[in-house]
Design a protein around this motif. Structure first.
Motif, PDB file in Angstrom:
ATOM      1  N   GLU A   1       0.820  -1.207   0.000  1.00 13.37           N
ATOM      2  CA  GLU A   1       0.000   0.000   0.000  1.00 13.37           C
ATOM      3  C   GLU A   1       0.855   1.258   0.000  1.00 13.37           C
ATOM      4  O   GLU A   1       0.627   2.183  -0.799  1.00 13.37           O
ATOM      5  CB  GLU A   1      -0.917  -0.012   1.224  1.00 13.37           C
ATOM      6  CG  GLU A   1      -1.819   1.200   1.332  1.00 13.37           C
ATOM      7  CD  GLU A   1      -2.701   1.169   2.571  1.00 13.37           C
ATOM      8  OE1 GLU A   1      -3.329   2.201   2.871  1.00 13.37           O
ATOM      9  OE2 GLU A   1      -2.749   0.122   3.251  1.00 13.37           O
ATOM     10  N   LEU A   2       1.862   1.304   0.891  1.00 13.53           N
ATOM     11  CA  LEU A   2       2.683   2.510   0.961  1.00 13.53           C
ATOM     12  C   LEU A   2       3.599   2.636  -0.255  1.00 13.53           C
ATOM     13  O   LEU A   2       3.815   3.749  -0.770  1.00 13.53           O
ATOM     14  CB  LEU A   2       3.510   2.510   2.250  1.00 13.53           C
ATOM     15  CG  LEU A   2       4.358   3.758   2.498  1.00 13.53           C
ATOM     16  CD1 LEU A   2       3.533   5.036   2.382  1.00 13.53           C
ATOM     17  CD2 LEU A   2       5.037   3.676   3.870  1.00 13.53           C
ATOM     18  N   ALA A   3       4.141   1.522  -0.743  1.00 13.53           N
ATOM     19  CA  ALA A   3       4.999   1.586  -1.933  1.00 13.53           C
ATOM     20  C   ALA A   3       4.213   2.109  -3.135  1.00 13.53           C
ATOM     21  O   ALA A   3       4.709   2.953  -3.899  1.00 13.53           O
ATOM     22  CB  ALA A   3       5.581   0.209  -2.233  1.00 13.53           C
ATOM     23  N   ARG A   4       2.995   1.634  -3.309  1.00 17.33           N
ATOM     24  CA  ARG A   4       2.172   2.128  -4.420  1.00 17.33           C
ATOM     25  C   ARG A   4       1.906   3.624  -4.281  1.00 17.33           C
ATOM     26  O   ARG A   4       1.951   4.357  -5.282  1.00 17.33           O
ATOM     27  CB  ARG A   4       0.855   1.362  -4.457  1.00 17.33           C
ATOM     28  CG  ARG A   4       0.960  -0.022  -5.082  1.00 17.33           C
ATOM     29  CD  ARG A   4      -0.375  -0.739  -5.043  1.00 17.33           C
ATOM     30  NE  ARG A   4      -0.349  -1.943  -5.874  1.00 17.33           N
ATOM     31  CZ  ARG A   4      -1.343  -2.825  -5.932  1.00 17.33           C
ATOM     32  NH1 ARG A   4      -2.452  -2.631  -5.212  1.00 17.33           N
ATOM     33  NH2 ARG A   4      -1.247  -3.893  -6.710  1.00 17.33           N
ATOM     34  N   HIS A   5       1.650   4.071  -3.066  1.00 15.93           N
ATOM     35  CA  HIS A   5       1.412   5.498  -2.840  1.00 15.93           C
ATOM     36  C   HIS A   5       2.649   6.316  -3.200  1.00 15.93           C
ATOM     37  O   HIS A   5       2.545   7.343  -3.898  1.00 15.93           O
ATOM     38  CB  HIS A   5       1.028   5.732  -1.381  1.00 15.93           C
ATOM     39  CG  HIS A   5       0.943   7.178  -1.003  1.00 15.93           C
ATOM     40  ND1 HIS A   5      -0.127   7.987  -1.365  1.00 15.93           N
ATOM     41  CD2 HIS A   5       1.818   7.993  -0.324  1.00 15.93           C
ATOM     42  CE1 HIS A   5       0.079   9.211  -0.919  1.00 15.93           C
ATOM     43  NE2 HIS A   5       1.246   9.248  -0.294  1.00 15.93           N
ATOM     44  N   ARG A   6       3.813   5.869  -2.758  1.00 15.26           N
ATOM     45  CA  ARG A   6       5.046   6.616  -3.022  1.00 15.26           C
ATOM     46  C   ARG A   6       5.354   6.639  -4.526  1.00 15.26           C
ATOM     47  O   ARG A   6       5.812   7.655  -5.062  1.00 15.26           O
ATOM     48  CB  ARG A   6       6.214   5.995  -2.253  1.00 15.26           C
ATOM     49  CG  ARG A   6       6.051   6.060  -0.742  1.00 15.26           C
ATOM     50  CD  ARG A   6       7.239   5.427  -0.030  1.00 15.26           C
ATOM     51  NE  ARG A   6       8.410   6.284  -0.145  1.00 15.26           N
ATOM     52  CZ  ARG A   6       9.638   5.855  -0.401  1.00 15.26           C
ATOM     53  NH1 ARG A   6       9.863   4.561  -0.602  1.00 15.26           N
ATOM     54  NH2 ARG A   6      10.651   6.697  -0.475  1.00 15.26           N
ATOM     55  N   ILE A   7       5.122   5.516  -5.192  1.00 15.22           N
ATOM     56  CA  ILE A   7       5.393   5.436  -6.633  1.00 15.22           C
ATOM     57  C   ILE A   7       4.426   6.344  -7.400  1.00 15.22           C
ATOM     58  O   ILE A   7       4.815   7.041  -8.347  1.00 15.22           O
ATOM     59  CB  ILE A   7       5.283   3.969  -7.093  1.00 15.22           C
ATOM     60  CG1 ILE A   7       6.494   3.168  -6.541  1.00 15.22           C
ATOM     61  CG2 ILE A   7       5.210   3.867  -8.606  1.00 15.22           C
ATOM     62  CD1 ILE A   7       6.293   1.676  -6.534  1.00 15.22           C
ATOM     63  N   ARG A   8       3.174   6.370  -6.970  1.00 14.66           N
ATOM     64  CA  ARG A   8       2.184   7.235  -7.617  1.00 14.66           C
ATOM     65  C   ARG A   8       2.550   8.708  -7.417  1.00 14.66           C
ATOM     66  O   ARG A   8       2.481   9.516  -8.360  1.00 14.66           O
ATOM     67  CB  ARG A   8       0.804   6.928  -7.034  1.00 14.66           C
ATOM     68  CG  ARG A   8      -0.346   7.678  -7.703  1.00 14.66           C
ATOM     69  CD  ARG A   8      -1.688   7.089  -7.303  1.00 14.66           C
ATOM     70  NE  ARG A   8      -1.868   7.045  -5.858  1.00 14.66           N
ATOM     71  CZ  ARG A   8      -1.879   5.930  -5.129  1.00 14.66           C
ATOM     72  NH1 ARG A   8      -1.716   4.750  -5.702  1.00 14.66           N
ATOM     73  NH2 ARG A   8      -2.059   5.987  -3.825  1.00 14.66           N
ATOM     74  N   GLU A   9       2.963   9.054  -6.189  1.00 14.10           N
ATOM     75  CA  GLU A   9       3.340  10.431  -5.901  1.00 14.10           C
ATOM     76  C   GLU A   9       4.552  10.875  -6.720  1.00 14.10           C
ATOM     77  O   GLU A   9       4.681  12.052  -7.074  1.00 14.10           O
ATOM     78  CB  GLU A   9       3.652  10.587  -4.403  1.00 14.10           C
ATOM     79  CG  GLU A   9       2.439  10.506  -3.493  1.00 14.10           C
ATOM     80  CD  GLU A   9       1.520  11.696  -3.664  1.00 14.10           C
ATOM     81  OE1 GLU A   9       1.991  12.831  -3.461  1.00 14.10           O
ATOM     82  OE2 GLU A   9       0.337  11.490  -4.018  1.00 14.10           O
ATOM     83  N   ALA A  10       5.443   9.931  -7.032  1.00 18.01           N
ATOM     84  CA  ALA A  10       6.649  10.259  -7.809  1.00 18.01           C
ATOM     85  C   ALA A  10       6.386  10.286  -9.317  1.00 18.01           C
ATOM     86  O   ALA A  10       7.288  10.628 -10.092  1.00 18.01           O
ATOM     87  CB  ALA A  10       7.754   9.257  -7.487  1.00 18.01           C
ATOM     88  N   GLY A  11       5.176   9.889  -9.716  1.00 19.68           N
ATOM     89  CA  GLY A  11       4.843   9.915 -11.135  1.00 19.68           C
ATOM     90  C   GLY A  11       5.355   8.737 -11.928  1.00 19.68           C
ATOM     91  O   GLY A  11       5.474   8.814 -13.155  1.00 19.68           O
ATOM     92  N   HIS A  12       5.645   7.619 -11.253  1.00 17.78           N
ATOM     93  CA  HIS A  12       6.186   6.441 -11.949  1.00 17.78           C
ATOM     94  C   HIS A  12       5.204   5.276 -11.959  1.00 17.78           C
ATOM     95  O   HIS A  12       5.604   4.125 -12.171  1.00 17.78           O
ATOM     96  CB  HIS A  12       7.495   5.993 -11.288  1.00 17.78           C
ATOM     97  CG  HIS A  12       8.614   6.969 -11.454  1.00 17.78           C
ATOM     98  ND1 HIS A  12       8.993   7.463 -12.676  1.00 17.78           N
ATOM     99  CD2 HIS A  12       9.442   7.545 -10.534  1.00 17.78           C
ATOM    100  CE1 HIS A  12      10.014   8.305 -12.516  1.00 17.78           C
ATOM    101  NE2 HIS A  12      10.295   8.374 -11.222  1.00 17.78           N
ATOM    102  N   GLU A  13       3.928   5.560 -11.765  1.00 15.28           N
ATOM    103  CA  GLU A  13       2.942   4.488 -11.683  1.00 15.28           C
ATOM    104  C   GLU A  13       2.890   3.664 -12.968  1.00 15.28           C
ATOM    105  O   GLU A  13       2.605   2.464 -12.946  1.00 15.28           O
ATOM    106  CB  GLU A  13       1.567   5.092 -11.381  1.00 15.28           C
ATOM    107  CG  GLU A  13       0.519   4.085 -10.966  1.00 15.28           C
ATOM    108  CD  GLU A  13      -0.762   4.776 -10.520  1.00 15.28           C
ATOM    109  OE1 GLU A  13      -1.598   4.106  -9.887  1.00 15.28           O
ATOM    110  OE2 GLU A  13      -0.922   5.978 -10.809  1.00 15.28           O
TER     111      GLU A  13
END
Length: 440
Positions: free
Chosen positions: A257-269
């Motif tokens: 959950e947190l890794a997906r959030h961080r990746i989304r926030e960084a624009g690398h989803e």
């Protein structure tokens, strides 16, 4: 193409560390009172142990401690040892009873119960770790199977067991880990430029470690990269920033959950797929595979499966970069079926491999071959020191998350115990490059 290349490090001698400045000891935490008996049954209650077994344990421990560079104070009775870091055994009867019943598990539980203290916990544990091979007399070492506790079958790293074992540690609380890790949320050894390491440089040291692994794996634009063990996503983020497409696996819902959030926030989803998936179930073919301190959670019986999975998923000409904690081969072979304090309280099902074991399993079960090793155990000691100091400073915030004093003593002991293993040289950590010997 790799970016920011890191100069190669000679195996066995990664850096020439500067002399380590003395680290002031953190204040010893208060002794736990009123610990929850349902949560900590084996800490609250003294174990059943025969008087004879307790007496034997006391004789053996006294004899071992008397030969070590420690100052061991036993309540108001006497002091033993050759001088050195102070180990203050406040309740000797309880201490020796726990050792008689549970060996090293009892040793850790006695600290959790507040029956012994030290103003220099790492110093005491470093002396013990450095003399681990000789603490138990050779005749008793040969009879280890008769007196040592055995690992519970429930902790075996089957697919279902692995999920439970990983959840036990990594699903404690993302907020807990954030209290003592740096902003990268990287929970593995960093690579520093010099010692003593400075806390505000920890994130840069973690990036240096990650970049070295990605460089070894050849991760760059267009690379299809598999990561086994997501953590909280920092390696996947840096690989995606290089232009790689990343599939990363975790068994922890909290981490996913947190890794997906961080990746989304960084624009690398669009470049990173974080899967809740056992490594045994992964499919596909990848140009590069990276796994950081994951082998320790696999279990000896599944090491061949783990490495065969890496081989199966590796594209022709691909590269595998691993980071692994290792221990001496003779100690691994002697203790591999023993139930330990770390397995009971911190990492169920965990087992550290030796360098020789990694060679045996890769050559015996796969076409993978180790091409280079870079060791940097002293760097892990510094990483753990920084984590331990920050954890100690944030006791009130740990309490606010719902973790009691016994947990804090347990976690403090875990971090100090691990740091001591690397300071003594008993443990090491290596970055390992593997390639496959494809048929001609």
């Amino acid at each position: 193409m790799p970016t920011s290349p890191i100069p190669p490090v000679a195996p066995g001698a990664p850096f020439a560390p500067a002399p380590r400045a003395p680290v002031p000891a953190a204040p010893a935490p208060s002794r736990p009172k009123g610990a929850d008996p349902e949560r900590w049954p084996d800490v609250v209650a003294l174990p059943r142990a025969s008087g004879a077994r307790t007496a034997v344990a006391e004789r053996l421990v006294r004899r071992a401690l008397a030969r070590l560079p420690l100052r061991v104070r036993l309540a108001d009775r006497d002091s033993i040892g050759l001088g050195g870091p102070l180990m203050d055994i406040r309740e000797p009867d309880a201490f020796f009873r726990r050792l008689g019943a549970g060996g090293l598990i009892g040793f850790g539980e006695s600290y959790m119960a507040g029956e012994w203290e030290s103003p220099d916990l790492v110093g005491v544990l470093t002396v013990l770790a450095g003399n681990a091979a000789g603490l138990v007399p050779a005749p008793l070492q040969k009879l280890r199977r008769l007196w040592a506790l055995r690992q519970p079958a429930a902790q075996a790293n089957t697919p279902e067991g692995s999920r439970d074992n990983i959840s036990h540690h990594y699903d404690l609380s993302n907020d807990l880990f954030a209290l003592f890790l740096d902003e990268t949320l990287t929970y593995s050894a960093a690579v520093f430029r010099g010692f003593p390491a400075e806390r505000d440089l920890l994130s840069a040291a973690q990036h240096r470690k990650i970049d070295r692994l990605l460089d070894q794996a050849g991760a760059g634009p267009g690379t299809e990269l598999l990561e086994i063990g997501t953590g909280w996503g920092e390696l996947a983020l840096r690989a995606a920033a290089r232009g790689a497409r990343v599939t990363t696996l975790t068994l922890s819902r909290e981490q996913q959950e947190l890794a997906r959030h961080r990746i989304r926030e960084a624009g690398h989803e669009d470049r990173v797929d974080v899967r809740l998936c056992d490594y045994r179930d992964v499919t596909g073919e990848y140009d590069a595979i990276v796994s950081v301190e994951m082998i320790e959670a696999v279990g000896e019986e599944f090491w061949p499966v783990y490495f065969r999975t890496l081989e199966r998923c590796l594209a022709p000409g691909g590269r595998i970069a691993l980071q692994a904690i290792t221990m001496p081969d003779d100690r691994m072979l002697a203790s591999r079926s023993t139930y330990t304090w770390i397995q009971k309280y911190i990492f169920p099902g965990g087992l550290l491999p030796s360098t020789e074991a990694l060679d045996r399993v890769t050559t015996g079960h796969t076409g993978l071959r180790i091409q280079r090793r870079d060791s940097f155990g002293t760097h892990y000691a510094e990483t753990l020191r920084l984590w331990r100091e920050r954890f100690g400073e944030r006791a009130a915030q740990v309490d606010a998350l719902g973790f009691d004093l016994t947990f804090r003593r347990m976690w403090t002991f875990y971090l100090a115990y691990s740091e001591a293993g690397f300071r003594s040289g008993y443990l090491d950590v290596q970055q390992i490059l593997l390639t496959r010997e494809d048929p001609a």
